[in-house]
Write an enzyme that holds these catalytic residues in place. Sequence first.
Site, mmCIF file in Angstrom:
data_model
loop_
_atom_site.group_PDB
_atom_site.id
_atom_site.type_symbol
_atom_site.label_atom_id
_atom_site.label_comp_id
_atom_site.label_asym_id
_atom_site.label_seq_id
_atom_site.Cartn_x
_atom_site.Cartn_y
_atom_site.Cartn_z
ATOM 1 N N LYS A 14 0.830 -1.210 0.000
ATOM 2 C CA LYS A 14 0.000 0.000 0.000
ATOM 3 C C LYS A 14 0.868 1.264 0.000
ATOM 4 C CE LYS A 14 -2.118 -1.057 3.924
ATOM 5 N NZ LYS A 14 -1.472 -2.336 4.284
ATOM 6 N N ARG A 88 -9.381 0.953 9.169
ATOM 7 C CA ARG A 88 -8.976 -0.399 9.543
ATOM 8 C C ARG A 88 -10.070 -1.120 10.324
ATOM 9 N NH1 ARG A 88 -3.122 0.565 9.293
ATOM 10 N NH2 ARG A 88 -1.895 -1.296 9.654
ATOM 11 N N ARG A 127 11.845 -5.512 4.017
ATOM 12 C CA ARG A 127 11.726 -4.067 4.239
ATOM 13 C C ARG A 127 12.643 -3.629 5.380
ATOM 14 N NH1 ARG A 127 5.790 -1.732 4.813
ATOM 15 N NH2 ARG A 127 5.692 -2.662 6.875
ATOM 16 N N ARG A 139 11.397 -0.057 11.237
ATOM 17 C CA ARG A 139 10.151 -0.093 12.018
ATOM 18 C C ARG A 139 10.247 -1.171 13.077
ATOM 19 N NH1 ARG A 139 4.917 0.273 8.209
ATOM 20 N NH2 ARG A 139 4.108 -0.758 10.072
ATOM 21 N N ARG A 150 -0.073 -8.389 13.708
ATOM 22 C CA ARG A 150 -0.646 -7.413 12.763
ATOM 23 C C ARG A 150 -1.527 -8.116 11.735
ATOM 24 N NH1 ARG A 150 4.610 -4.892 10.665
ATOM 25 N NH2 ARG A 150 3.270 -3.548 9.416
HETATM 26 P P1 AMP Z 1 0.916 0.763 9.130
HETATM 27 O O1 AMP Z 1 2.042 1.710 8.886
HETATM 28 O O2 AMP Z 1 -0.299 1.074 8.318
HETATM 29 O O3 AMP Z 1 1.341 -0.683 9.002
HETATM 30 O O4 AMP Z 1 0.475 0.953 10.653
HETATM 31 C C1 AMP Z 1 1.373 0.711 11.707
HETATM 32 C C2 AMP Z 1 0.621 0.590 13.024
HETATM 33 O O5 AMP Z 1 -0.056 1.807 13.309
HETATM 34 C C3 AMP Z 1 -0.446 -0.478 13.064
HETATM 35 O O6 AMP Z 1 0.065 -1.757 13.373
HETATM 36 C C4 AMP Z 1 -1.359 0.054 14.178
HETATM 37 O O7 AMP Z 1 -0.779 -0.156 15.443
HETATM 38 C C5 AMP Z 1 -1.317 1.555 13.926
HETATM 39 N N1 AMP Z 1 -2.366 1.991 12.985
HETATM 40 C C6 AMP Z 1 -2.170 2.519 11.738
HETATM 41 N N2 AMP Z 1 -3.322 2.841 11.158
HETATM 42 C C7 AMP Z 1 -4.296 2.518 12.054
HETATM 43 C C8 AMP Z 1 -5.721 2.604 12.029
HETATM 44 N N3 AMP Z 1 -6.369 3.076 10.958
HETATM 45 N N4 AMP Z 1 -6.382 2.168 13.126
HETATM 46 C C9 AMP Z 1 -5.754 1.703 14.207
HETATM 47 N N5 AMP Z 1 -4.415 1.569 14.287
HETATM 48 C C10 AMP Z 1 -3.683 1.988 13.224
#
Ligand code: AMP
Length: 194
Positions: A14, A88, A127, A139, A150
């Site tokens: 994404k 999400r 990554r 990360r 996740r």
């Molecule tokens: P991402 O970079 O999209 O993989 O998000 C990293 C982390 O941020 C996720 O594992 C969640 O802990 C938190 N996170 C990101 N977007 C959301 C969302 N829309 N709702 C809840 N937690 C989020």
Amino acid sequence: MKNIILLGPPGAGKGTQATRLVEARNMVQLSTGDMLRAARTSGTEMGRKVAAVLDAGGLVTDEIVIGLIDEKLAQAGHGGFIFDGFPRTLRQADALGALLARRGLTLDAVIELVVDDGALVGRIVKRAEEALAAGQPVRRDDTPEVFQVRLQEYYKSTAPLIGYYWAKGDLVQIDGMADMQAVADSIASVLDKA
Ligand code: AMP
């Protein structure tokens, strides 16, 4: 202006595709993950609260992420918003619909990157290795252990959005296992039709 959601599990690509759309179409990437990671390093109360959740691979509260997105929707003069990692949950999806409607904006497509779970953990590890090699921050949630959490969160809370948007007629599924350029081409053709 076209507003789209990129939907898919962690490691589906994404962020990579969103970055390309920002360059190619002057769109604005709204990644709640990026916003939350920025918040954790900014020393704010909210950042402190979410840090442990991010590290454990759980989801932060709907209120927090809906608030973050709401603030960003005021931006104008661009090719459209790309929602990356948001919504999400079903509650977030309803909230996004309301936020867009309030500003007279529409959702033009929800693009699901369909991927093979078995390949995802490998992508995440790659990554992390690439970030390390490039001297960029790795990360903390890009480990095989946290990745499993996740992925489970994705199936439990986020995958129901596939049916939700399908029922609204907004869902387009594309092959996220194809090479990066082919995925970008598929997304481009969805945007040109939408
Ligand atoms: P991402 O970079 O999209 O993989 O998000 C990293 C982390 O941020 C996720 O594992 C969640 O802990 C938190 N996170 C990101 N977007 C959301 C969302 N829309 N709702 C809840 N937690 C989020």
